[in-house]
Write a protein that holds these residues in place. Structure first.
Motif, PDB file in Angstrom:
ATOM      1  N   ARG A  73       0.808  -1.220   0.000  1.00 20.85           N
ATOM      2  CA  ARG A  73       0.000   0.000   0.000  1.00 20.85           C
ATOM      3  C   ARG A  73       0.843   1.273   0.000  1.00 20.85           C
ATOM      4  O   ARG A  73       0.294   2.372  -0.005  1.00 20.85           O
ATOM      5  N   GLY A  74       2.178   1.151   0.016  1.00 14.76           N
ATOM      6  CA  GLY A  74       3.035   2.327  -0.005  1.00 14.76           C
ATOM      7  C   GLY A  74       3.478   2.762   1.383  1.00 14.76           C
ATOM      8  O   GLY A  74       2.905   2.362   2.400  1.00 14.76           O
ATOM      9  N   SER A  76       3.428   5.790   2.911  1.00 15.81           N
ATOM     10  CA  SER A  76       2.528   6.646   3.687  1.00 15.81           C
ATOM     11  C   SER A  76       1.461   5.831   4.403  1.00 15.81           C
ATOM     12  O   SER A  76       1.141   6.088   5.569  1.00 15.81           O
ATOM     13  N   SER A 177      -2.791  12.118   3.600  1.00 16.03           N
ATOM     14  CA  SER A 177      -2.916  11.180   2.484  1.00 16.03           C
ATOM     15  C   SER A 177      -2.151   9.896   2.775  1.00 16.03           C
ATOM     16  O   SER A 177      -1.074   9.922   3.381  1.00 16.03           O
ATOM     17  N   ASP A 178      -2.693   8.771   2.295  1.00 18.12           N
ATOM     18  CA  ASP A 178      -2.006   7.488   2.453  1.00 18.12           C
ATOM     19  C   ASP A 178      -1.370   7.021   1.145  1.00 18.12           C
ATOM     20  O   ASP A 178      -1.029   5.850   0.990  1.00 18.12           O
ATOM     21  N   GLN A 179      -1.158   7.936   0.211  1.00 20.16           N
ATOM     22  CA  GLN A 179      -0.621   7.578  -1.088  1.00 20.16           C
ATOM     23  C   GLN A 179       0.901   7.644  -1.107  1.00 20.16           C
ATOM     24  O   GLN A 179       1.507   8.615  -0.643  1.00 20.16           O
ATOM     25  N   ASP A 180       1.539   6.608  -1.619  1.00 20.64           N
ATOM     26  CA  ASP A 180       2.964   6.572  -1.956  1.00 20.64           C
ATOM     27  C   ASP A 180       3.814   7.204  -0.854  1.00 20.64           C
ATOM     28  O   ASP A 180       3.764   6.781   0.292  1.00 20.64           O
ATOM     29  N   ASP A 182       3.565  10.496   0.079  1.00 22.38           N
ATOM     30  CA  ASP A 182       2.949  11.794   0.378  1.00 22.38           C
ATOM     31  C   ASP A 182       3.215  12.263   1.800  1.00 22.38           C
ATOM     32  O   ASP A 182       3.404  13.463   2.048  1.00 22.38           O
ATOM     33  N   ARG A 227       5.005  15.170  -7.563  1.00 21.67           N
ATOM     34  CA  ARG A 227       3.863  14.877  -6.696  1.00 21.67           C
ATOM     35  C   ARG A 227       3.908  15.754  -5.452  1.00 21.67           C
ATOM     36  O   ARG A 227       2.892  16.304  -5.027  1.00 21.67           O
TER      37      ARG A 227
END
Length: 239
Positions: A73-74, A76, A177-180, A182, A227
């Protein structure tokens, strides 16, 4: 634990770090944070496939909790999982690849002078140091740090440092954010925008090369930098 003692939740994020994960865990278990601090260790495995997961499944230390993601899930998302599980007053992120030194966590806890201290970050560039492996990473971080300071009135020197410490109650209210990757950039931007001071302390840094498993190099570093620029503009715009 006395009323004056604070608890630091140390979150170790791991993805395919079989070579260093046990050393990273032992390093944070051994570090002395000072008489006013206790610690807990939370390891989040982001669906490793190189044997890291199997090593962590054998972990029996009572002061270490291990959480396994059911899919990758990355970074973050791994940090936010650790934050959800944490019981501390503060949390700190410690990478499993040993680019940072656990002893610097004690320098960070020593910088907390009262409960009004919201965040303490490490800095790889205080004192004019340039200890990056790749020049484009160094100059990219310098530019984004400068821009964030202009936008939010900060005085940071190294906004993208991985070794970060902050109050859990404050961070849980930020809806990050829980992306990559971030989290590394969004956290300082949102803290600064809300008027929180971020203390910096100089830390050691042992950068890896791409051949050693460094992920943020080349195109991936450029993509992540763009990003982060998008995050900065969105936070500035109030989103």
């Amino acid at each position: 634990m006395s009323e004056e003692t604070r608890l630091l939740s140390i979150i170790i994020c791991a993805y395919n770090e079989q070579r260093t994960i046990l050393d990273a865990i032992q390093a944070v278990r051994d570090v002395d944070l000072g008489p006013a601090w206790e610690k807990e260790v939370i390891v989040v495995d982001n669906f490793s496939t190189d044997g890291t997961r199997e090593l962590l499944e054998t972990m029996t230390a009572s002061d270490v909790r291990v959480v396994f993601h059911a899919r990758n899930r990355g970074k973050s998302a791994s940090i936010l999982t650790g934050i959800k599980k944490a019981h501390g007053d503060y949390f700190a992120v410690f990478d499993a690849d040993l680019e940072y030194e656990a002893d610097d966590l004690a320098r960070m806890t020593a910088a907390v002078n009262s409960d009004s201290t919201v965040a303490v970050f490490g800095s790889r560039t205080l004192g004019g140091r340039k200890i990056y492996e790749y020049a484009e990473n160094y100059w990219g971080v310098r530019f984004l740090t400068w821009l964030a300071n202009q936008f939010f009135g900060g005085q940071l020197t190294d906004i993208a440092v991985g070794l970060k410490m902050a109050r859990l109650d404050v961070v849980r209210a930020l809806d990050l954010s829980d992306q990559d990757f971030d989290f590394d950039f969004e956290l300082p931007c949102r803290l600064l925008k809300r008027g929180h001071n971020i203390i910096e302390v100089p830390i050691a840094y042992h950068p890896r090369t791409a051949e050693q498993g460094k992920g943020l190099v080349g195109w991936h570093a450029l993509h992540t930098g763009l990003r982060w620029l998008w995050i900065l503009l969105n936070v500035r715009a109030g989103r």
